[in-house]
Scaffold this motif. Structure first.
Motif, PDB file in Angstrom:
ATOM      1  N   THR A   6       0.839  -1.196   0.000  1.00 50.92           N
ATOM      2  CA  THR A   6       0.000   0.000   0.000  1.00 50.92           C
ATOM      3  C   THR A   6       0.876   1.249   0.000  1.00 50.92           C
ATOM      4  N   ARG A   7       0.266   2.376  -0.290  1.00 48.11           N
ATOM      5  CA  ARG A   7       1.004   3.647  -0.256  1.00 48.11           C
ATOM      6  C   ARG A   7       1.532   3.935   1.149  1.00 48.11           C
ATOM      7  N   ASP A   8       0.728   3.635   2.162  1.00 48.44           N
ATOM      8  CA  ASP A   8       1.180   3.838   3.545  1.00 48.44           C
ATOM      9  C   ASP A   8       2.367   2.943   3.874  1.00 48.44           C
ATOM     10  N   GLU A   9       2.303   1.681   3.450  1.00 47.19           N
ATOM     11  CA  GLU A   9       3.411   0.753   3.700  1.00 47.19           C
ATOM     12  C   GLU A   9       4.674   1.211   2.958  1.00 47.19           C
ATOM     13  N   PHE A  10       4.482   1.709   1.750  1.00 49.86           N
ATOM     14  CA  PHE A  10       5.611   2.231   0.987  1.00 49.86           C
ATOM     15  C   PHE A  10       6.252   3.405   1.721  1.00 49.86           C
ATOM     16  N   ALA A  11       5.432   4.352   2.175  1.00 48.10           N
ATOM     17  CA  ALA A  11       5.952   5.513   2.905  1.00 48.10           C
ATOM     18  C   ALA A  11       6.680   5.074   4.174  1.00 48.10           C
ATOM     19  N   GLU A  12       6.137   4.092   4.866  1.00 50.10           N
ATOM     20  CA  GLU A  12       6.787   3.581   6.082  1.00 50.10           C
ATOM     21  C   GLU A  12       8.139   2.951   5.748  1.00 50.10           C
ATOM     22  N   LEU A  13       8.196   2.183   4.674  1.00 51.72           N
ATOM     23  CA  LEU A  13       9.454   1.560   4.273  1.00 51.72           C
ATOM     24  C   LEU A  13      10.484   2.625   3.912  1.00 51.72           C
ATOM     25  N   VAL A  14      10.060   3.661   3.189  1.00 49.37           N
ATOM     26  CA  VAL A  14      10.974   4.755   2.848  1.00 49.37           C
ATOM     27  C   VAL A  14      11.481   5.423   4.119  1.00 49.37           C
ATOM     28  N   ARG A  15      10.591   5.707   5.057  1.00 44.55           N
ATOM     29  CA  ARG A  15      10.979   6.313   6.341  1.00 44.55           C
ATOM     30  C   ARG A  15      11.999   5.445   7.065  1.00 44.55           C
ATOM     31  N   ASP A  16      11.691   4.155   7.162  1.00 49.05           N
ATOM     32  CA  ASP A  16      12.578   3.237   7.882  1.00 49.05           C
ATOM     33  C   ASP A  16      13.938   3.119   7.208  1.00 49.05           C
ATOM     34  N   GLN A  17      13.943   3.102   5.897  1.00 46.77           N
ATOM     35  CA  GLN A  17      15.188   2.907   5.151  1.00 46.77           C
ATOM     36  C   GLN A  17      16.052   4.161   5.129  1.00 46.77           C
ATOM     37  N   PHE A  62      14.440   3.504 -11.626  1.00 51.77           N
ATOM     38  CA  PHE A  62      14.527   4.194 -10.338  1.00 51.77           C
ATOM     39  C   PHE A  62      15.342   5.472 -10.475  1.00 51.77           C
ATOM     40  N   LEU A  63      16.426   5.413 -11.216  1.00 54.65           N
ATOM     41  CA  LEU A  63      17.269   6.599 -11.392  1.00 54.65           C
ATOM     42  C   LEU A  63      16.549   7.701 -12.163  1.00 54.65           C
ATOM     43  N   ASP A  64      15.616   7.330 -13.025  1.00 54.98           N
ATOM     44  CA  ASP A  64      14.866   8.308 -13.809  1.00 54.98           C
ATOM     45  C   ASP A  64      13.657   8.886 -13.070  1.00 54.98           C
ATOM     46  N   ALA A  65      13.262   8.266 -11.963  1.00 48.28           N
ATOM     47  CA  ALA A  65      12.069   8.707 -11.227  1.00 48.28           C
ATOM     48  C   ALA A  65      12.288  10.103 -10.655  1.00 48.28           C
ATOM     49  N   GLY A  66      11.245  10.893 -10.719  1.00 47.02           N
ATOM     50  CA  GLY A  66      11.344  12.252 -10.207  1.00 47.02           C
ATOM     51  C   GLY A  66      10.779  12.430  -8.814  1.00 47.02           C
ATOM     52  N   ASP A  67       9.934  11.481  -8.392  1.00 42.93           N
ATOM     53  CA  ASP A  67       9.321  11.617  -7.076  1.00 42.93           C
ATOM     54  C   ASP A  67       9.025  10.235  -6.489  1.00 42.93           C
ATOM     55  N   LEU A  68       8.663  10.224  -5.223  1.00 43.23           N
ATOM     56  CA  LEU A  68       8.391   8.961  -4.537  1.00 43.23           C
ATOM     57  C   LEU A  68       7.166   8.259  -5.114  1.00 43.23           C
ATOM     58  N   GLY A  69       6.180   9.031  -5.576  1.00 41.39           N
ATOM     59  CA  GLY A  69       4.999   8.434  -6.175  1.00 41.39           C
ATOM     60  C   GLY A  69       5.350   7.632  -7.418  1.00 41.39           C
ATOM     61  N   SER A  70       6.273   8.131  -8.203  1.00 41.41           N
ATOM     62  CA  SER A  70       6.735   7.394  -9.386  1.00 41.41           C
ATOM     63  C   SER A  70       7.429   6.109  -8.980  1.00 41.41           C
ATOM     64  N   LEU A  71       8.227   6.166  -7.924  1.00 42.69           N
ATOM     65  CA  LEU A  71       8.880   4.948  -7.424  1.00 42.69           C
ATOM     66  C   LEU A  71       7.834   3.942  -6.967  1.00 42.69           C
ATOM     67  N   TYR A  72       6.833   4.429  -6.251  1.00 45.39           N
ATOM     68  CA  TYR A  72       5.773   3.538  -5.784  1.00 45.39           C
ATOM     69  C   TYR A  72       5.071   2.864  -6.955  1.00 45.39           C
ATOM     70  N   GLU A  73       4.750   3.624  -7.987  1.00 43.74           N
ATOM     71  CA  GLU A  73       4.077   3.059  -9.155  1.00 43.74           C
ATOM     72  C   GLU A  73       4.927   1.977  -9.814  1.00 43.74           C
ATOM     73  N   MET A  74       6.240   2.169  -9.872  1.00 43.11           N
ATOM     74  CA  MET A  74       7.128   1.148 -10.423  1.00 43.11           C
ATOM     75  C   MET A  74       7.096  -0.130  -9.609  1.00 43.11           C
ATOM     76  N   VAL A  75       7.005   0.042  -8.305  1.00 43.13           N
ATOM     77  CA  VAL A  75       7.020  -1.120  -7.403  1.00 43.13           C
ATOM     78  C   VAL A  75       5.748  -1.940  -7.536  1.00 43.13           C
ATOM     79  N   ILE A  76       4.610  -1.293  -7.711  1.00 49.95           N
ATOM     80  CA  ILE A  76       3.353  -2.046  -7.706  1.00 49.95           C
ATOM     81  C   ILE A  76       2.950  -2.571  -9.093  1.00 49.95           C
ATOM     82  N   ARG A  77       3.618  -2.143 -10.145  1.00 47.30           N
ATOM     83  CA  ARG A  77       3.216  -2.652 -11.473  1.00 47.30           C
ATOM     84  C   ARG A  77       3.791  -4.009 -11.753  1.00 47.30           C
TER      85      ARG A  77
END
Length: 77
Positions: A6-17, A62-77
């Protein structure tokens, strides 16, 4: 582990990492607007996400992503 993230889980993982305080509402922010963000954190996040979803993710994408939302979309596709 399940590849559903989920988006919340993604944000938590980013925070933790990264140690950067953010929540789901911050996923639209550009990576260069995140205090303390750097390419080393991006690589660490990539590895952590690969472990979380159980599959390889594209480093070039990942290197081309401009924001965290783009990273999230890559992860869930």
């Amino acid at each position: 582990m399940s590849d559903v993230l989920t988006r919340d889980e993604f944000a938590e993982l980013v925070r933790d990492q990264t140690g950067i305080e953010l929540d789901e509402a911050d996923l639209h922010r550009a990576l260069d607007q995140l205090a303390g963000w750097d390419s080393v954190q991006l690589l660490g996040l990539l590895v952590a996400l690969e472990k979380r979803v159980g599959r390889q993710l594209s480093l070039p994408d990942f290197l081309d992503a401009g924001d965290l939302g783009s990273l999230y979309e890559m992860v869930i596709r």
